[in-house]
Design a protein around this motif. Sequence first.
Motif, PDB file in Angstrom:
ATOM      1  N   CYS A 106     -17.837 -18.818   1.099  1.00  0.00           N
ATOM      2  CA  CYS A 106     -16.687 -18.925   0.207  1.00  0.00           C
ATOM      3  C   CYS A 106     -16.889 -18.059  -1.043  1.00  0.00           C
ATOM      4  O   CYS A 106     -17.962 -18.065  -1.648  1.00  0.00           O
ATOM      5  CB  CYS A 106     -16.496 -20.383  -0.193  1.00  0.00           C
ATOM      6  SG  CYS A 106     -15.135 -20.635  -1.340  1.00  0.00           S
TER       7      CYS A 106
ATOM      8  N   CYS B  13     -13.528 -26.276  -1.306  1.00  0.00           N
ATOM      9  CA  CYS B  13     -12.458 -25.686  -2.120  1.00  0.00           C
ATOM     10  C   CYS B  13     -11.091 -25.882  -1.481  1.00  0.00           C
ATOM     11  O   CYS B  13     -10.080 -25.526  -2.088  1.00  0.00           O
ATOM     12  CB  CYS B  13     -12.720 -24.191  -2.316  1.00  0.00           C
ATOM     13  SG  CYS B  13     -14.197 -23.850  -3.278  1.00  0.00           S
TER      14      CYS B  13
ATOM     15  N   CYS C  71     -17.176 -20.801  -4.297  1.00  0.00           N
ATOM     16  CA  CYS C  71     -18.289 -21.733  -4.518  1.00  0.00           C
ATOM     17  C   CYS C  71     -19.577 -21.283  -3.842  1.00  0.00           C
ATOM     18  O   CYS C  71     -20.637 -21.861  -4.074  1.00  0.00           O
ATOM     19  CB  CYS C  71     -17.911 -23.135  -4.023  1.00  0.00           C
ATOM     20  SG  CYS C  71     -17.787 -23.230  -2.234  1.00  0.00           S
TER      21      CYS C  71
ATOM     22  N   CYS D 150     -13.206 -23.110   3.631  1.00  0.00           N
ATOM     23  CA  CYS D 150     -14.160 -23.814   2.790  1.00  0.00           C
ATOM     24  C   CYS D 150     -13.590 -25.203   2.523  1.00  0.00           C
ATOM     25  O   CYS D 150     -12.538 -25.324   1.883  1.00  0.00           O
ATOM     26  CB  CYS D 150     -14.389 -23.073   1.470  1.00  0.00           C
ATOM     27  SG  CYS D 150     -15.430 -24.026   0.333  1.00  0.00           S
TER      28      CYS D 150
HETATM   29 ZN   LIG Z   1     -15.559 -22.873  -1.667  1.00  0.00          ZN
END
Ligand SMILES: [Zn+2]
Lengths: 202, 479
Positions: free
Chosen positions: A107, A96, A110, A93
């Motif tokens: 993810c 992140c 998120c 991701c």
């Molecule tokens: Zn993420």
Amino acid sequence: MSTPGSAKGASGTKNNEGGKGKMGGKKELKRTSKFTEVQEALGKDGAAIFVDKKGTQNLYIDYPYHVNYIHSYAQDSPFFLGLAEGRLRGTRCEGCKYTYATPRTYCQFCGEEAKWVDLPLVGKVHSWTTCHYGSEAFLKETPYNLVIVEFEGANSVLLSRLKGCTEQDIYVGMPLVAKFAAEPKYLITDVWFEPAPGAVKR
Amino acid sequence: MAQGSSKAGAKSRERDVFSGTPTPSSTKRSGRRVYMVAGGVTKFAKAHPDMDFRLMCKKAFDKARSEVPNLRMDDIDGTRISYFSDHFSRQLKAASMVQDFLGLNPRGSVRIEWGGATGGECFQAAWEAVASGRMDTCLAVGYETMSRVQTWKGNEFIALASDVNYDFPLGGFYTGYYALMVTRHIYEYVRKTKFANIKDEREAQRKATEYASRVMAMVSVKNHRNALNNPYAQYPKNLTLDAVLNSEMVSYPITREDICTMSDGAAATILCTEEKAKELTDNPILVKGVGCGTDTMRLADRPFGKVLLMPHEKASDYADLQYPGVHSFRAGRAASIEAYRHAGIENPNKELSFVELHDAYASSEIQTYEDMGLCRYGEGYSFVERGDPFLKGVDYGFPVPKAGTTPVNPSGGLIACGHPVGATGLMQAVIAYWQLQHTIGKNFGSEKLQIPNAKRGAIHSHAGTGSSVTVSILERVRP
Ligand SMILES: [Zn+2]
């Protein structure tokens, strides 16, 4: 799958006698107060009577159940196709800045879609065990080692088999290399790990 | 970088994405107060050839009913029915057959399944039915009939409760998963501390594991010997430390005597409103708090973040700890925090008279002490060595100086009582209920396991590799 009425017998398994099987009612059923003998008798006759301490008769039948699933790896397919090419793929991701060593296609923090990335083919033992017993499906493979592998640059880890060493050799932190099956079976077992050269003191 | 077995590893983490779990759901609960007024269990056994799942549930239900003679069938507004696996039952919609057999049609009912925590979830589902006002009286009943397949096939069914793409084909075996978790737990909390001065990594880890194995054996001895006075238990045994340590290795370092077994059994609880409770009993038990937490299905997906803190802990206590990793159960922590807040508990070790927790393995009992805040993370082993979770007045064959401080699994837990999955969490509720009623003597035929003046107890039900956990707090009402 079979139905109870066909338990061993009419379904054409090993004890089929004249198409009716031994459930036809003519043969005396095994009667026993030893449970192991019930299990043996089920394998032979498809039915048996367990007599408990109170003298109650409990009728047991053998009931096979088998199914072949049409299983799709669906969104996880790139991982398993990668194994067949000798690639170990995780996901990342970007938002992140989090790399999953066991791929998650979205993810977990998120919810955004993660992209496929290649993982290094070397890692380290994060944790491990040697299984001396296993589920029925794996009993014949015992003893086998399970390992959780950590990778440089990845935030999460990967569960795998550890081969090429014994229980006495393994320790947390041991360096590992990934190995791939020459003939893929398209299972997670297409990849496994072995100690890096020199990691096992002989 | 995943958690560090090395400093370099820790440094390469790019960003601390995971910084604790959001605060558990609101504790400003507006629901009605819910009381437990009756409980019943069948004996847990390797097999009950003479009872199918329906009859086992009926026996547990009738035992519960016998505790409240004023309860009429018409008083029961509905049910929550739990069993874990359709595979074991060889019967889909088996909960409907239980409802049917108990003669409770056409009332409302739903089947609850949540892995190993199935029984605990069922208890909380019944709590919700009453707290919400949907029912005044709700029966929670659960069972499992695991004897219907061979032991290793049963292990396979249970292992199907792990990811079938990534985990199961590797050798799907729950004891193996728990061995992986405790190996890391030992590395974090024993190798890095007690054996920090040993340079050779293999030697240090072997010594740490030897030490931890002995502590796990103490837990196994505790639970097996406690169960000697529990007539419902499947495997009471007068075990010794050596007998546990010398029992067969199943998954290093977990031995056969560190593991619960397959069982047949059922358990039932009756929950109701305060008004109803007054009609039925003069010794009701208040369900004072409920909590539930979850975590990733796959062990390998667990983050390496920060500890979820309890009121009696500080962030600085765990500055170097990457949490939960594979060594601790974040779901158990989250469930405990929610339940403690709901019940107004600030320091569980001081405020709980006893705990019945999900010791599917001796190792996970030690890990769970820490998750439930009975001791700090890293203190699980010394908590056992000091004797805190042991009972006063039971002979364990070794000294337990602080016995009686926070008795854990006075019943014998899963290790000695057995683990008929859908019944287990409800069995804990029933035994906790008797503890708080101070009726262990009547129900067990001996006062030996009665916690003196038991006021408040926690029950803890746990699934998967820690993917879901419930904690419920029960409290005595009568002075
Ligand atoms: Zn993420």
